[in-house]
Design a protein around this motif. Structure first.
Motif, PDB file in Angstrom:
ATOM      1  N   ILE A  62      -5.406   7.776  10.989  1.00  0.00           N
ATOM      2  CA  ILE A  62      -4.091   7.398  10.463  1.00  0.00           C
ATOM      3  C   ILE A  62      -3.854   5.933  10.811  1.00  0.00           C
ATOM      4  O   ILE A  62      -4.296   5.445  11.846  1.00  0.00           O
ATOM      5  CB  ILE A  62      -2.983   8.318  11.034  1.00  0.00           C
ATOM      6  N   LEU A  63      -3.153   5.254   9.914  1.00  0.00           N
ATOM      7  CA  LEU A  63      -2.787   3.861  10.133  1.00  0.00           C
ATOM      8  C   LEU A  63      -1.329   3.688   9.725  1.00  0.00           C
ATOM      9  O   LEU A  63      -0.940   4.065   8.618  1.00  0.00           O
ATOM     10  CB  LEU A  63      -3.672   2.925   9.301  1.00  0.00           C
ATOM     11  N   LYS A  64      -0.531   3.122  10.626  1.00  0.00           N
ATOM     12  CA  LYS A  64       0.878   2.880  10.334  1.00  0.00           C
ATOM     13  C   LYS A  64       1.147   1.392  10.456  1.00  0.00           C
ATOM     14  O   LYS A  64       0.799   0.771  11.458  1.00  0.00           O
ATOM     15  CB  LYS A  64       1.769   3.644  11.303  1.00  0.00           C
ATOM     16  N   GLU A  65       1.769   0.816   9.418  1.00  0.00           N
ATOM     17  CA  GLU A  65       2.072  -0.604   9.399  1.00  0.00           C
ATOM     18  C   GLU A  65       3.513  -0.826   8.952  1.00  0.00           C
ATOM     19  O   GLU A  65       3.978  -0.165   8.030  1.00  0.00           O
ATOM     20  CB  GLU A  65       1.169  -1.339   8.412  1.00  0.00           C
ATOM     21  N   ALA A  66       4.187  -1.765   9.587  1.00  0.00           N
ATOM     22  CA  ALA A  66       5.485  -2.223   9.100  1.00  0.00           C
ATOM     23  C   ALA A  66       5.186  -3.208   7.980  1.00  0.00           C
ATOM     24  O   ALA A  66       4.518  -4.209   8.192  1.00  0.00           O
ATOM     25  CB  ALA A  66       6.280  -2.890  10.214  1.00  0.00           C
ATOM     26  N   ILE A  94       2.191   4.376   5.748  1.00  0.00           N
ATOM     27  CA  ILE A  94       1.392   5.294   6.558  1.00  0.00           C
ATOM     28  C   ILE A  94       0.231   5.770   5.690  1.00  0.00           C
ATOM     29  O   ILE A  94       0.441   6.320   4.604  1.00  0.00           O
ATOM     30  CB  ILE A  94       2.238   6.474   7.054  1.00  0.00           C
ATOM     31  N   THR A  95      -0.985   5.540   6.176  1.00  0.00           N
ATOM     32  CA  THR A  95      -2.197   5.895   5.433  1.00  0.00           C
ATOM     33  C   THR A  95      -3.039   6.843   6.268  1.00  0.00           C
ATOM     34  O   THR A  95      -3.370   6.541   7.420  1.00  0.00           O
ATOM     35  CB  THR A  95      -3.029   4.641   5.099  1.00  0.00           C
ATOM     36  N   VAL A  96      -3.364   7.978   5.664  1.00  0.00           N
ATOM     37  CA  VAL A  96      -4.250   8.943   6.305  1.00  0.00           C
ATOM     38  C   VAL A  96      -5.600   8.830   5.619  1.00  0.00           C
ATOM     39  O   VAL A  96      -5.692   8.918   4.392  1.00  0.00           O
ATOM     40  CB  VAL A  96      -3.704  10.382   6.169  1.00  0.00           C
ATOM     41  N   THR A  97      -6.653   8.628   6.417  1.00  0.00           N
ATOM     42  CA  THR A  97      -8.015   8.519   5.901  1.00  0.00           C
ATOM     43  C   THR A  97      -8.866   9.603   6.538  1.00  0.00           C
ATOM     44  O   THR A  97      -8.819   9.795   7.758  1.00  0.00           O
ATOM     45  CB  THR A  97      -8.626   7.142   6.216  1.00  0.00           C
ATOM     46  N   ASN A  98      -9.624  10.296   5.715  1.00  0.00           N
ATOM     47  CA  ASN A  98     -10.570  11.280   6.233  1.00  0.00           C
ATOM     48  C   ASN A  98     -11.878  10.557   6.521  1.00  0.00           C
ATOM     49  O   ASN A  98     -12.574  10.137   5.607  1.00  0.00           O
ATOM     50  CB  ASN A  98     -10.782  12.409   5.222  1.00  0.00           C
ATOM     51  N   ASN A  99     -12.190  10.420   7.795  1.00  0.00           N
ATOM     52  CA  ASN A  99     -13.427   9.754   8.198  1.00  0.00           C
ATOM     53  C   ASN A  99     -14.632  10.688   8.212  1.00  0.00           C
ATOM     54  O   ASN A  99     -15.710  10.283   8.630  1.00  0.00           O
ATOM     55  CB  ASN A  99     -13.241   9.110   9.575  1.00  0.00           C
ATOM     56  N   GLY A 100     -14.447  11.921   7.741  1.00  0.00           N
ATOM     57  CA  GLY A 100     -15.551  12.853   7.569  1.00  0.00           C
ATOM     58  C   GLY A 100     -15.964  13.541   8.851  1.00  0.00           C
ATOM     59  O   GLY A 100     -15.305  13.445   9.857  1.00  0.00           O
ATOM     60  N   VAL A 151     -12.868  13.288  16.180  1.00  0.00           N
ATOM     61  CA  VAL A 151     -12.365  12.100  16.868  1.00  0.00           C
ATOM     62  C   VAL A 151     -10.827  12.147  16.874  1.00  0.00           C
ATOM     63  O   VAL A 151     -10.178  11.487  16.065  1.00  0.00           O
ATOM     64  CB  VAL A 151     -12.868  10.803  16.190  1.00  0.00           C
ATOM     65  N   PRO A 152     -10.233  12.911  17.782  1.00  0.00           N
ATOM     66  CA  PRO A 152      -8.767  13.040  17.771  1.00  0.00           C
ATOM     67  C   PRO A 152      -8.032  11.759  18.158  1.00  0.00           C
ATOM     68  O   PRO A 152      -6.843  11.637  17.893  1.00  0.00           O
ATOM     69  CB  PRO A 152      -8.501  14.160  18.783  1.00  0.00           C
ATOM     70  N   ASP A 153      -8.711  10.786  18.753  1.00  0.00           N
ATOM     71  CA  ASP A 153      -8.052   9.540  19.153  1.00  0.00           C
ATOM     72  C   ASP A 153      -7.509   8.739  17.971  1.00  0.00           C
ATOM     73  O   ASP A 153      -6.634   7.898  18.140  1.00  0.00           O
ATOM     74  CB  ASP A 153      -9.014   8.654  19.950  1.00  0.00           C
ATOM     75  N   ASN A 154      -8.021   8.980  16.757  1.00  0.00           N
ATOM     76  CA  ASN A 154      -7.537   8.233  15.596  1.00  0.00           C
ATOM     77  C   ASN A 154      -6.451   8.987  14.827  1.00  0.00           C
ATOM     78  O   ASN A 154      -6.154   8.653  13.692  1.00  0.00           O
ATOM     79  CB  ASN A 154      -8.694   7.832  14.674  1.00  0.00           C
ATOM     80  N   ASN A 155      -5.843   9.984  15.460  1.00  0.00           N
ATOM     81  CA  ASN A 155      -4.793  10.773  14.805  1.00  0.00           C
ATOM     82  C   ASN A 155      -3.395  10.248  15.092  1.00  0.00           C
ATOM     83  O   ASN A 155      -2.413  10.848  14.678  1.00  0.00           O
ATOM     84  CB  ASN A 155      -4.892  12.241  15.226  1.00  0.00           C
ATOM     85  N   THR A 156      -3.298   9.133  15.820  1.00  0.00           N
ATOM     86  CA  THR A 156      -2.020   8.521  16.160  1.00  0.00           C
ATOM     87  C   THR A 156      -2.101   7.029  15.873  1.00  0.00           C
ATOM     88  O   THR A 156      -3.120   6.401  16.143  1.00  0.00           O
ATOM     89  CB  THR A 156      -1.694   8.731  17.652  1.00  0.00           C
ATOM     90  N   SER A 157      -1.027   6.476  15.302  1.00  0.00           N
ATOM     91  CA  SER A 157      -0.983   5.038  15.057  1.00  0.00           C
ATOM     92  C   SER A 157       0.446   4.543  15.242  1.00  0.00           C
ATOM     93  O   SER A 157       1.406   5.212  14.842  1.00  0.00           O
ATOM     94  CB  SER A 157      -1.470   4.711  13.645  1.00  0.00           C
ATOM     95  N   THR A 158       0.564   3.358  15.835  1.00  0.00           N
ATOM     96  CA  THR A 158       1.864   2.742  16.072  1.00  0.00           C
ATOM     97  C   THR A 158       1.946   1.415  15.326  1.00  0.00           C
ATOM     98  O   THR A 158       1.064   0.573  15.465  1.00  0.00           O
ATOM     99  CB  THR A 158       2.082   2.499  17.584  1.00  0.00           C
ATOM    100  N   GLY A 159       2.998   1.263  14.529  1.00  0.00           N
ATOM    101  CA  GLY A 159       3.275  -0.002  13.862  1.00  0.00           C
ATOM    102  C   GLY A 159       4.450  -0.669  14.546  1.00  0.00           C
ATOM    103  O   GLY A 159       5.225  -0.012  15.259  1.00  0.00           O
ATOM    104  N   SER A 160       4.590  -1.974  14.350  1.00  0.00           N
ATOM    105  CA  SER A 160       5.699  -2.674  15.000  1.00  0.00           C
ATOM    106  C   SER A 160       6.146  -3.885  14.191  1.00  0.00           C
ATOM    107  O   SER A 160       5.416  -4.372  13.325  1.00  0.00           O
ATOM    108  CB  SER A 160       5.286  -3.127  16.407  1.00  0.00           C
TER     109      SER A 160
END
Length: 135
Positions: free
Chosen positions: A1-5, A19-25, A104-113
């Protein structure tokens, strides 16, 4: 997931977050894809939209669901519009989490600012900022 302001309007006190969700397979995603965003104090839900996404908000919790599966390498995005209070200042951070099981659960959270400058009252361009992601 990627979150951007994406767009921050200081004059009207609104921010648009992409907010973009990408399936990295390596496999297709499970359905539905669920993104949860608990808005921090000072932010309020205005709207959310994106092709294939259905979003609801209760208080400061926004939940968006995508009913289709994403093949490996595919992405799906939506925009979340929030308002922010007049007393909010400094760096504003907002985090989104996508639910799911992946290797890879570490890429399931994203913070934008974005940053609200100390004095925005005399901004000649109407207070529109372009902001990026935090991570």
């Amino acid at each position: 997931i990627l979150k951007e302001a994406r767009d921050v309007d200081l004059q009207f006190r609104q921010a648009t977050w992409r907010i973009t969700v990408t399936n990295n397979g390596p496999n297709a995603s499970q359905v539905p894809i669920v993104v949860t965003d608990v808005l921090p104090s000072g932010l309020a839900y205005v709207s959310a939209s994106g092709r294939g996404w259905v979003c609801t908000a209760t208080d400061r919790t926004v939940v968006c669901e995508y009913a289709a599966s994403l093949a490996s390498g595919q992405s799906a995005s939506f925009d979340l519009v929030t308002s922010f209070s007049a007393d909010l200042g400094g760096t504003v951070e907002n985090t989104a989490v996508v639910e799911g099981t992946d290797p890879v659960p570490d890429n399931n959270t994203s913070t934008g600012s974005f940053v609200i400058p100390p004095d925005t009252g005399g901004d000649p361009d109407g207070g529109l900022l372009r902001a990026g992601k935090a991570d």
